[in-house]
Enzyme design. Structure first.
Site, PDB file in Angstrom:
ATOM      1  N   HIS A  38       0.832  -1.207   0.000  1.00  0.00           N
ATOM      2  CA  HIS A  38       0.000   0.000   0.000  1.00  0.00           C
ATOM      3  C   HIS A  38       0.865   1.254   0.000  1.00  0.00           C
ATOM      4  O   HIS A  38       0.595   2.208  -0.731  1.00  0.00           O
ATOM      5  CB  HIS A  38      -0.929   0.010   1.220  1.00  0.00           C
ATOM      6  N   LYS A 104     -10.204  -7.512   7.908  1.00  0.00           N
ATOM      7  CA  LYS A 104     -10.927  -7.756   9.162  1.00  0.00           C
ATOM      8  C   LYS A 104     -10.720  -6.559  10.062  1.00  0.00           C
ATOM      9  O   LYS A 104      -9.677  -5.925  10.036  1.00  0.00           O
ATOM     10  CB  LYS A 104     -10.422  -9.030   9.834  1.00  0.00           C
TER      11      LYS A 104
HETATM   12  S1  SF4 Z   1      -6.682 -15.569  14.151  1.00  0.00           S
HETATM   13 FE1  SF4 Z   1      -5.180 -14.635  15.507  1.00  0.00          FE
HETATM   14  S2  SF4 Z   1      -3.237 -14.824  14.486  1.00  0.00           S
HETATM   15 FE2  SF4 Z   1      -4.826 -15.161  12.963  1.00  0.00          FE
HETATM   16  S3  SF4 Z   1      -5.205 -13.152  12.035  1.00  0.00           S
HETATM   17 FE3  SF4 Z   1      -6.622 -13.370  13.726  1.00  0.00          FE
HETATM   18  S4  SF4 Z   1      -5.602 -12.415  15.489  1.00  0.00           S
HETATM   19 FE4  SF4 Z   1      -4.047 -12.813  13.921  1.00  0.00          FE
END
Ligand code: SF4
Lengths: 185, 280
Positions: A38, A104
């Site tokens: 980015h 996310k």
């Molecule tokens: S599950 Fe845990 S290690 Fe995997 S992306 Fe999410 S916070 Fe990070």
């Protein structure tokens, strides 16, 4: 909330049809990029230079996959935290015509505004489901910045990659709405 | 005096790095299954189903459950009657990490310098915590820790007057602020007491306890239960899509502390709550 199937490049009408909470299945080409890629893309934009890929109508997936085992297109490939891309996203949306982001976690006010203003959409894939998500990625090839390793800009061919709409172009936010709906006194 | 070779340490660490990333503990799987029955939100239920399916794929194909295979956090419980032969113990641990992450096709996420350095290319160095314990055994625990959940962790230096209520408020605020970022459902490790760094280490150690095994101290076990209930009232839900299962467990570890202090640390872990141990 419904199941929707989309294929980039996305048009304004495609994006308008996606609302917070929709389960979306993406088929076609998307681009993998995270922090360093980015930064490089935005540096090019700021210098007025051409980007290594045309992002008009495209979707960027915030992912830094694990290395592929022999014979596999990619390793585990779940989303990374989107907030780190917030400083770059409004510029990319406004100047390249980027239509979708998959990651996310929450976005900044500036990103949400850009999503509304330029008709784009922010989707979340299930964080930590990298082995499952990898099954819908059929091919991966580095298109720029190979020196960045897991952070290189990659072109991914995907088939029904699952994601859920968090921020739609109508201003709805699944994180805020979901929390309000299920919070207990 | 018992002798353990550095080669044995290398091999053990290399295997643990891979096993921890491929196989989720049965304790975590069980709680996830139970949570699926308790979750009322449809997107929340869907997330838990995807997580459970993912765990099976990772184990079956021997691929990491999450692409963020983390910082290699290594706990060494070193018996005081053990002699390590053949090389420096920490070099052996790092060699194990190097081999484990390379052979296991795990992601290398360590930068050699925290301010924009180059990737070290083999996920070393590990973050190593050594405890000298009685006996002539060496127990090694590898607990890969991803950035997403680690970044949402916090230490607070409260005043003693804040008391238990202050601690609970701090934990709840930290979880609320984290929202969807640490990939809920999360596991919350809390350290209370000691001092600044002791509290942080206690919080990390709390994450190693079998999931939902209560603290042996009745008052602390009660606080764990209360906090779990309160956290799950926040409505964040799996992945933050809204729901009742925001946390799978709250584990608290405590330590005596100074009359003027009340340190509290919250180490958030994701559902990919990985750790694996072996005793040599
Ligand atoms: S599950 Fe845990 S290690 Fe995997 S992306 Fe999410 S916070 Fe990070």
């Amino acid at each position: 909330m419904a199941d929707k199937y989309v294929s980039p490049p996305l048009t304004d009408a495609d994006v308008e049809g996606l609302v917070a909470g929709d389960q979306v299945y993406i088929t076609g080409v998307i681009y993998a990029a995270r922090d360093s890629a980015h930064k490089k893309l935005v540096e090019l934009l700021n210098r007025g230079e051409e980007l290594p890929v045309d992002l008009r109508g495209q979707i960027i997936y915030y992912v830094g996959p694990s290395p592929a085992k022999p014979g596999r297109p990619i390793g585990s490939a779940g989303p990374t935290t989107s907030g780190r891309m917030d400083p770059y996203t409004p510029g990319l949306i406004a100047e390249t015509g980027l239509k979708g982001m998959i990651g996310k976690g929450s976005r900044s006010a500036a990103v949400k505004e850009a999503i509304i203003k330029h008709k784009a959409v922010y989707l979340a894939a299930v964080g930590g489901a990298g082995a499952l998500i990898a099954r819908s990625i059929k091919k991966a090839e580095v298109v720029a910045y190979p020196e960045l390793g897991p952070e290189a800009l990659q072109r991914l061919e995907v088939e029904n990659l699952p994601a859920i709409v968090v921020n739609d172009c109508h201003g709805a936010d699944l994180y805020e709405g979901g929390m309000r709906k299920y919070a207990l006194p | 005096m018992r002798t353990i070779t550095s080669d044995a340490v290398i091999e053990a660490v290399a295997s643990l790095c891979q096993e921890a990333n491929f196989y989720l503990g049965d304790d975590v799987k069980e709680v996830l299954q139970k949570s699926l029955e308790e979750e009322v939100s449809p997107p929340g239920r869907d997330v838990i189903k995807q997580i459970l399916a993912n765990v099976e794929i990772a184990a079956g194909e021997q691929v990491p459950m999450c692409q963020d295979t983390g910082v290699a956090v290594v706990f060494l419980d070193l018996g005081q009657d053990v002699h390590v032969e053949g090389g420096y113990l920490y070099d052996a641990v790092n060699e194990g990490v190097r081999r484990g992450y390379t052979e296991g096709y795990l992601r290398k996420s360590m930068l050699g310098h925290p301010l924009g350095g180059k990737n070290t290319g083999d996920n070393t160095p590990a973050v190593i915590h050594t405890r000298i314990v009685p006996g002539d055994k060496l127990t090694i625990t590898v607990a890969p820790k991803g950035g997403g959940s680690e970044n949402m962790s916090a230490v607070g230096m409260l005043t003693p007057a804040a008391g238990a209520e202050g601690v609970k408020k701090f934990v709840l605020e930290t979880v609320k602020k984290a929202g969807p970022n640490p990939c809920p459902p999360i596991v919350v490790g809390v350290g209370i007491g000691g001092n600044f760094e002791k509290a942080a280490l206690l919080a990390k150690e709390a994450l190693l306890r079998p999931l939902r095994q209560p603290s042996p101290q009745p008052d602390i076990a009660e606080m764990e239960q209360e906090l779990l209930t309160e956290i799950n009232k926040l409505g964040i839900g799996p992945q933050g899509f809204g729901g009742r299962i925001t946390a799978l467990a709250v584990h608290i570890e405590i330590f005596p502390c100074h009359i003027a202090s009340l340190p509290v640390a919250v180490n958030i872990n994701c559902h990919a709550a990985r750790h694996r141990s072996v005793t040599l």
